[in-house]
Design a protein around this motif. Structure first.
Motif, PDB file in Angstrom:
ATOM      1  N   SER A 163       6.179   7.858  -0.497  1.00  0.00           N
ATOM      2  CA  SER A 163       6.531   9.605  -1.095  1.00  0.00           C
ATOM      3  C   SER A 163       6.381  10.519   0.058  1.00  0.00           C
ATOM      4  O   SER A 163       5.373  10.297   0.900  1.00  0.00           O
ATOM      5  CB  SER A 163       5.511   9.624  -2.041  1.00  0.00           C
ATOM      6  OG  SER A 163       5.545  11.000  -2.571  1.00  0.00           O
ATOM      7  N   TYR A 164       7.299  11.109   0.027  1.00  0.00           N
ATOM      8  CA  TYR A 164       7.257  12.092   1.397  1.00  0.00           C
ATOM      9  C   TYR A 164       7.427  13.481   0.551  1.00  0.00           C
ATOM     10  O   TYR A 164       8.574  13.828  -0.057  1.00  0.00           O
ATOM     11  CB  TYR A 164       8.599  12.029   2.218  1.00  0.00           C
ATOM     12  CG  TYR A 164       8.613  12.296   3.597  1.00  0.00           C
ATOM     13  CD1 TYR A 164       8.651  11.412   4.783  1.00  0.00           C
ATOM     14  CD2 TYR A 164       8.378  13.660   3.826  1.00  0.00           C
ATOM     15  CE1 TYR A 164       8.484  11.687   6.018  1.00  0.00           C
ATOM     16  CE2 TYR A 164       8.305  14.338   5.156  1.00  0.00           C
ATOM     17  CZ  TYR A 164       8.171  13.211   6.264  1.00  0.00           C
ATOM     18  OH  TYR A 164       8.230  13.342   7.584  1.00  0.00           O
ATOM     19  N   ASN A 165       6.541  14.265   1.076  1.00  0.00           N
ATOM     20  CA  ASN A 165       6.737  15.612   0.407  1.00  0.00           C
ATOM     21  C   ASN A 165       6.673  16.631   1.489  1.00  0.00           C
ATOM     22  O   ASN A 165       5.794  16.873   2.270  1.00  0.00           O
ATOM     23  CB  ASN A 165       5.375  15.874  -0.317  1.00  0.00           C
ATOM     24  CG  ASN A 165       5.074  14.875  -1.481  1.00  0.00           C
ATOM     25  OD1 ASN A 165       5.731  15.126  -2.618  1.00  0.00           O
ATOM     26  ND2 ASN A 165       4.148  13.972  -1.212  1.00  0.00           N
ATOM     27  N   GLN A 166       7.699  17.485   1.386  1.00  0.00           N
ATOM     28  CA  GLN A 166       8.039  18.575   2.521  1.00  0.00           C
ATOM     29  C   GLN A 166       7.144  19.775   2.281  1.00  0.00           C
ATOM     30  O   GLN A 166       7.858  20.736   1.723  1.00  0.00           O
ATOM     31  CB  GLN A 166       9.439  18.579   2.877  1.00  0.00           C
ATOM     32  CG  GLN A 166      10.026  17.374   3.530  1.00  0.00           C
ATOM     33  CD  GLN A 166      11.581  17.767   3.698  1.00  0.00           C
ATOM     34  OE1 GLN A 166      12.369  17.191   3.009  1.00  0.00           O
ATOM     35  NE2 GLN A 166      11.706  18.550   4.653  1.00  0.00           N
ATOM     36  N   VAL A 167       6.055  19.722   2.411  1.00  0.00           N
ATOM     37  CA  VAL A 167       5.266  21.100   2.127  1.00  0.00           C
ATOM     38  C   VAL A 167       5.684  22.343   3.045  1.00  0.00           C
ATOM     39  O   VAL A 167       6.096  22.216   4.005  1.00  0.00           O
ATOM     40  CB  VAL A 167       3.679  20.516   2.594  1.00  0.00           C
ATOM     41  CG1 VAL A 167       3.556  20.426   3.932  1.00  0.00           C
ATOM     42  CG2 VAL A 167       2.963  21.819   2.175  1.00  0.00           C
TER      43      VAL A 167
ATOM     44  N   VAL B 119       0.879  -1.303  -0.072  1.00  0.00           N
ATOM     45  CA  VAL B 119      -0.234   0.215   0.002  1.00  0.00           C
ATOM     46  C   VAL B 119       0.730   1.267  -0.183  1.00  0.00           C
ATOM     47  O   VAL B 119       1.781   1.362   0.783  1.00  0.00           O
ATOM     48  CB  VAL B 119      -0.917  -0.073   1.332  1.00  0.00           C
ATOM     49  CG1 VAL B 119      -1.772   1.411   1.382  1.00  0.00           C
ATOM     50  CG2 VAL B 119      -1.805  -1.150   1.249  1.00  0.00           C
ATOM     51  N   PRO B 120       0.829   1.966  -0.940  1.00  0.00           N
ATOM     52  CA  PRO B 120       1.487   3.352  -0.974  1.00  0.00           C
ATOM     53  C   PRO B 120       1.056   4.348   0.307  1.00  0.00           C
ATOM     54  O   PRO B 120      -0.184   4.342   0.556  1.00  0.00           O
ATOM     55  CB  PRO B 120       1.244   4.098  -2.123  1.00  0.00           C
ATOM     56  CG  PRO B 120      -0.307   3.434  -2.689  1.00  0.00           C
ATOM     57  CD  PRO B 120      -0.199   2.269  -1.988  1.00  0.00           C
ATOM     58  N   ILE B 121       1.971   4.939   0.920  1.00  0.00           N
ATOM     59  CA  ILE B 121       1.671   5.964   1.834  1.00  0.00           C
ATOM     60  C   ILE B 121       2.470   7.183   1.465  1.00  0.00           C
ATOM     61  O   ILE B 121       3.482   7.328   1.600  1.00  0.00           O
ATOM     62  CB  ILE B 121       2.309   5.420   3.357  1.00  0.00           C
ATOM     63  CG1 ILE B 121       1.712   4.102   3.663  1.00  0.00           C
ATOM     64  CG2 ILE B 121       1.847   6.640   4.504  1.00  0.00           C
ATOM     65  CD1 ILE B 121       2.086   3.694   5.211  1.00  0.00           C
ATOM     66  N   ILE B 122       1.360   7.976   1.298  1.00  0.00           N
ATOM     67  CA  ILE B 122       1.907   9.614   0.714  1.00  0.00           C
ATOM     68  C   ILE B 122       1.909  10.613   1.798  1.00  0.00           C
ATOM     69  O   ILE B 122       0.728  10.849   2.186  1.00  0.00           O
ATOM     70  CB  ILE B 122       1.020   9.932  -0.726  1.00  0.00           C
ATOM     71  CG1 ILE B 122       0.986   8.759  -1.565  1.00  0.00           C
ATOM     72  CG2 ILE B 122       1.896  11.278  -1.017  1.00  0.00           C
ATOM     73  CD1 ILE B 122       0.071   9.099  -2.632  1.00  0.00           C
ATOM     74  N   THR B 123       3.138  11.128   2.177  1.00  0.00           N
ATOM     75  CA  THR B 123       3.218  12.104   3.517  1.00  0.00           C
ATOM     76  C   THR B 123       3.344  13.318   2.925  1.00  0.00           C
ATOM     77  O   THR B 123       4.207  13.620   2.109  1.00  0.00           O
ATOM     78  CB  THR B 123       4.231  11.442   4.306  1.00  0.00           C
ATOM     79  OG1 THR B 123       3.871  10.190   4.657  1.00  0.00           O
ATOM     80  CG2 THR B 123       4.603  12.331   5.578  1.00  0.00           C
ATOM     81  N   TYR B 124       2.667  14.253   3.528  1.00  0.00           N
ATOM     82  CA  TYR B 124       3.056  15.412   3.430  1.00  0.00           C
ATOM     83  C   TYR B 124       3.532  16.178   4.763  1.00  0.00           C
ATOM     84  O   TYR B 124       2.677  16.158   5.805  1.00  0.00           O
ATOM     85  CB  TYR B 124       1.649  16.451   2.938  1.00  0.00           C
ATOM     86  CG  TYR B 124       1.400  16.109   1.473  1.00  0.00           C
ATOM     87  CD1 TYR B 124       1.961  17.032   0.379  1.00  0.00           C
ATOM     88  CD2 TYR B 124       1.069  15.081   0.873  1.00  0.00           C
ATOM     89  CE1 TYR B 124       1.664  16.962  -0.928  1.00  0.00           C
ATOM     90  CE2 TYR B 124       0.842  14.666  -0.414  1.00  0.00           C
ATOM     91  CZ  TYR B 124       1.224  15.532  -1.189  1.00  0.00           C
ATOM     92  OH  TYR B 124       1.168  15.711  -2.782  1.00  0.00           O
ATOM     93  N   ASN B 125       4.440  16.761   5.185  1.00  0.00           N
ATOM     94  CA  ASN B 125       4.820  17.131   6.459  1.00  0.00           C
ATOM     95  C   ASN B 125       6.145  18.102   6.091  1.00  0.00           C
ATOM     96  O   ASN B 125       7.082  17.848   5.424  1.00  0.00           O
ATOM     97  CB  ASN B 125       5.219  15.874   7.390  1.00  0.00           C
ATOM     98  CG  ASN B 125       5.142  16.380   8.887  1.00  0.00           C
ATOM     99  OD1 ASN B 125       4.217  16.877   9.121  1.00  0.00           O
ATOM    100  ND2 ASN B 125       6.293  16.451   9.605  1.00  0.00           N
ATOM    101  N   PRO B 126       6.206  19.222   6.683  1.00  0.00           N
ATOM    102  CA  PRO B 126       7.329  20.136   6.613  1.00  0.00           C
ATOM    103  C   PRO B 126       8.663  19.580   6.945  1.00  0.00           C
ATOM    104  O   PRO B 126       9.800  19.762   6.320  1.00  0.00           O
ATOM    105  CB  PRO B 126       7.110  21.424   7.584  1.00  0.00           C
ATOM    106  CG  PRO B 126       5.503  21.437   7.645  1.00  0.00           C
ATOM    107  CD  PRO B 126       5.267  19.923   7.641  1.00  0.00           C
ATOM    108  N   LEU B 127       8.704  18.786   7.964  1.00  0.00           N
ATOM    109  CA  LEU B 127       9.888  18.234   8.366  1.00  0.00           C
ATOM    110  C   LEU B 127      10.104  16.741   8.184  1.00  0.00           C
ATOM    111  O   LEU B 127       9.119  16.061   8.159  1.00  0.00           O
ATOM    112  CB  LEU B 127      10.034  18.235  10.115  1.00  0.00           C
ATOM    113  CG  LEU B 127      10.669  19.643  10.403  1.00  0.00           C
ATOM    114  CD1 LEU B 127       9.845  20.668  10.299  1.00  0.00           C
ATOM    115  CD2 LEU B 127      11.184  19.454  11.938  1.00  0.00           C
TER     116      LEU B 127
END
Length: 769
Positions: free
Chosen positions: A276-280, A240-248
């Motif tokens: 996938s890690y997106n540093q918003v 299962v893909p876990i797509i993360t959005y977090n500044p740090l």
């Protein structure tokens, strides 16, 4: 130059031996490793006690050790062998104790006796329970206007005591019932009812086991609710893909070694959590979600033009949703350049999320205070709901929205009436049940209570758990004003800073903890709590109370109510304090749809779930449907400038050695910080641009329009992987930088995750970094 090095990057996973060592250290430090270890085997078990830390879902089939690192720390903290006795207070003035830090105050141990502040000695002195209750009642009765009294509660208290506490306040004459939810997930409680008709999440553990995609926003699982890592690990192992959005980049969302697995502990096996890690950018989640929604619409149009299967769930949208056309028109007007600027992310990254999400038949969206504690928090949560609605991901197995509640029963106390909003309570039923006219005027929430304290309007403040004066914004101003109240009542298990800001009359009233046996003339009593999935569980204490002088919160509130209120034969305070099943019977009469057969169902494995209409695609909204809600703008706050200028966006953070305002130690293992909390995380590009160096001592100053100077100094710069223009500093120390007026529009939740500040070198000595 100091000899210690305060920053050493942590290279290991979350969990693993680091977690095991950390638990072992606190068990030894609290003085009872063997007995505490035995107690932990009963934590989150059907016939045991519920965790006193976070509210993560309690499984029907628990693991042999159904606790995480932070949960073990919370239990060790409560069952410590250390005692804060009258002798301790005899040796220390309040003025002296105010110089102590948060850790050492609570490390004094469990409070053992009721204490009353003596202004002449500047000390707390012992007092009998009878005298304390008698004087408090007299002071409450002397208040001319009931609206000048506040009844605050933390999320620690059980459903039973929360119910009678709310009834006490309303019989007294007000709805001034602010609670810790005002400071964290009030945004959720405001946003979701309009979107999907319920104020809480819709997801169960079963959904995690069957989902095909997980979207993860603004929640540091490794430090704040580590037990969530178990279903996340299982999902990743299923592909299962876990797509993360977090500044740090938080270690718990990167890599995890399961301490419950002997194989993983022996081999060092790790699971990559985020695919996938997106540093918003701080405050950029609304824009990021807008971009994902926009990309999803564009993908759907491409598919339909190619005569391929649609991506959106058009049947669901047509049958179950309202506002879709307006939302789509708004999306079409949003410019990708603006979306990229506001979110801090490239179009390609947002489109990649849309592609992954589009291919999954089911998806869960998980979020924490990284979404709620923003000026645009309400619109951001609604935008997340919009994204789920586009593919019909509400009301089917393996899908839904999952706000992770931070305190163990903050959701449950709301369910049984702890709220300042009278429309959320069945006042007519209460009136019939107890033969009185409940107050119908809105009460004070946390922000409004703080404003009233600053204005000198509050005469008495009852604090059922928590550390209110330390947790709220504008700390310096609030601490000064706190002392001007006539009566402050601190119902607690440990010493904290709020108790050291006494009003004219101040009491510390120590009570039993959740882990302790609560025995009355009717025998051992049980309690109940609600987890983040809306499931209600029973609780039985397993430990001998820390002191024979402690009483339960239930007895204390009932005794105070009896002494304060006029006689009412319909309210059996005396019977309630002896037999808690009678309180549950009363709750079931007030809330029959939720709590029928309460006494038996709360002991079912996994608890029983409160009715959640959205899970069945029944929408209790003004339109009778799930609502697509169109935001007013993409920006977090028009007062916040773009990255690259001299005003930064500051987010407050909790460490790995912390739960809310409780500090277990001064090491933040995952971020590599050692023996200090006086740091500021900063992007290396910003450090160089401002001609700073790592280790420099700096001061942060709030940018605000009210003309009040707010500073937080003696901070060491730590170069860190955080977006340009963004800073991080620890909560609650940085709370002084947060103006009261800087809150989420619509919910009054303090916007602690995006505070406009400037940074200034102080000329202090450089630390070793």
């Amino acid at each position: 130059m100091p000899s210690r090095q305060i920053y050493r990057p942590y290279k290991g996973p979350s969990g693993g031996w680091g977690s095991a060592r950390s638990v072992g250290n606190i068990l030894r430090r609290e003085g009872n490793p063997a007995s505490a270890g035995l107690a932990l085997t009963r934590q989150n078990k059907v016939d045991g006690f519920q965790c006193v830390s976070c509210a993560w879902i309690k499984p029907a089939t628990p693991l042999p050790f159904e606790f995480c690192e932070n949960g073990a720390k919370a239990t060790a903290w409560e069952i410590t062998s250390h005692r804060c006795t009258p002798e301790f207070f005899k040796d220390h003035t309040v003025t002296e104790l105010l110089t102590w830090d948060d850790y050492h105050l609570e490390q004094a141990g469990r409070l053992t006796h009721p204490m009353r502040y003596d202004g002449d000695q500047d000390k707390y002195i012992p007092v009998s329970w009878g005298r304390a209750i008698e004087e408090i009642a007299a002071e409450l009765l002397a208040v001319k206007d009931p609206k000048n009294v506040v009844f605050y509660s933390s999320g620690r208290s059980s459903n039973e005591v929360s119910y009678i506490y709310g009834l006490f306040a309303r019989l007294y004459g007000n709805n001034n019932l602010p609670d810790s939810s005002n400071m964290c997930h009030e945004t959720t409680s405001v946003a979701l009812p309009h979107s999907i008709g319920v104020p809480v999440g819709t997801v169960t553990l079963e959904d995690f086991a069957k989902t095909e995609c997980i979207l993860f926003f603004g929640q540091n699982a490794g430090s704040n609710s580590p037990r969530i890592l178990h279903p996340l690990q299982e999902a990743r192992r299923r592909g299962v893909p876990i797509i993360t959005y977090n500044p740090l980049r938080e270690r718990g969302l990167e890599r995890f070694t399961n301490p419950q697995s002997p194989q993983e502990m022996l081999t060092g096996e790790e699971t990559t959590i985020s695919s996938s890690y997106n540093q918003v950018r701080i405050g950029g989640d609304l824009a990021a979600l807008t971009g994902v929604c926009k990309a999803l619409i564009e993908l759907d149009e491409q598919k339909r033009q190619a005569h391929e299967a649609a991506i959106l769930d058009w049947e669901f949208i047509k049958e179950h949703c309202h506002g879709f056309e307006s939302f789509i028109q708004w999306l079409s007007r949003q410019n990708w350049l603006t979306i990229e600027r506001e979110s801090g992310l490239r179009r390609e990254a947002l489109t990649a999320t849309a592609v992954t999400y589009s291919s999954a038949k089911t998806a869960i969206a998980v979020y924490g205070m990284g979404l709620t504690q923003h000026r645009a928090g309400v619109e951001t949560v609604r935008m997340l709901a919009n994204l789920l609605l586009l593919k019909g991901n509400i009301g089917k197995t393996g899908a839904g929205i999952c706000p992770v509640r931070g305190h163990s029963n903050v959701q449950g106390q709301r369910t049984v009436g702890i709220t300042e909003k009278p429309e959320l309570v069945p006042l007519k039923r209460l009136a019939e049940q107890y033969s009185f006219e409940p107050p119908s005027e809105k009460g004070l929430d946390t922000i409004e209570a703080c404003e009233a304290i600053l204005d000198g309007k509050i005469r008495a403040f009852v604090m059922l758990g928590g550390n209110f004066a330390r947790a709220v914004p504008d700390r310096v101003r609030m601490e000064k004003a706190w002392r001007h109240m006539n009566l402050t009542i601190n119902i607690a298990t440990k010493l904290n800073r709020s108790q050291l800001l006494p009003g004219k009359i101040s009491y510390i009233l120590p009570v039993l903890g959740r882990t302790e046996i609560d025995k009355t003339s009717k025998g051992p009593q049980s309690l109940s709590m609600e987890d983040t999935s809306g499931c209600i569980h029973g609780n039985r204490g397993v430990r001998t109370p820390a002191s024979p002088h402690l009483i339960s919160e239930t007895r204390l509130i009932a005794e105070l109510a009896k002494a304060t209120l006029s006689e009412n034969s319909k309210v059996p305070w005396g019977k309630w304090m002896e037999d808690y099943s009678l309180i549950r019977e009363a709750i079931s009469k007030t809330y029959p749809d939720i709590f029928h057969d309460y006494e038996s169902r709360m002991w079912e494995p996994g608890g029983f779930q409160r009715p959640l209409s959205a899970r069945h695609r029944q929408w209790d909204t003004d339109t009778g449907k799930a609502n697509f809600v169109t935001p007013t703008s993409l920006g977090e706050d028009r007062d916040l400038p773009d990255p690259g200028c001299d005003v930064f966006r500051l987010m407050t953070l909790r460490s790995n050695d912390q739960f809310n305002t409780t500090i277990y130690g001064y090491t933040d293992r995952f971020r590599g910080i050692h023996q200090t909390r006086d740091i500021v995380f900063m992007n290396p590009v910003d450090i160089e641009r401002l001609n700073f160096s790592k280790g420099d001592q700096v001061e942060l100053r709030t940018v605000a329009r009210d003309g009040i100077e707010r500073r937080h100094g003696d901070l060491t710069i730590i170069p860190y992987d955080i977006p340009i223009g963004c800073l991080g500093a620890y909560y609650p120390e940085a709370n002084n930088l947060l103006p009261l007026e800087h809150y989420a529009i619509g919910s009054h939740t303090p916007a602690a995750k995006s505070i406009p500040v400037t940074i200034h070198k102080t000329g202090g000595r450089r630390m070793i970094v």
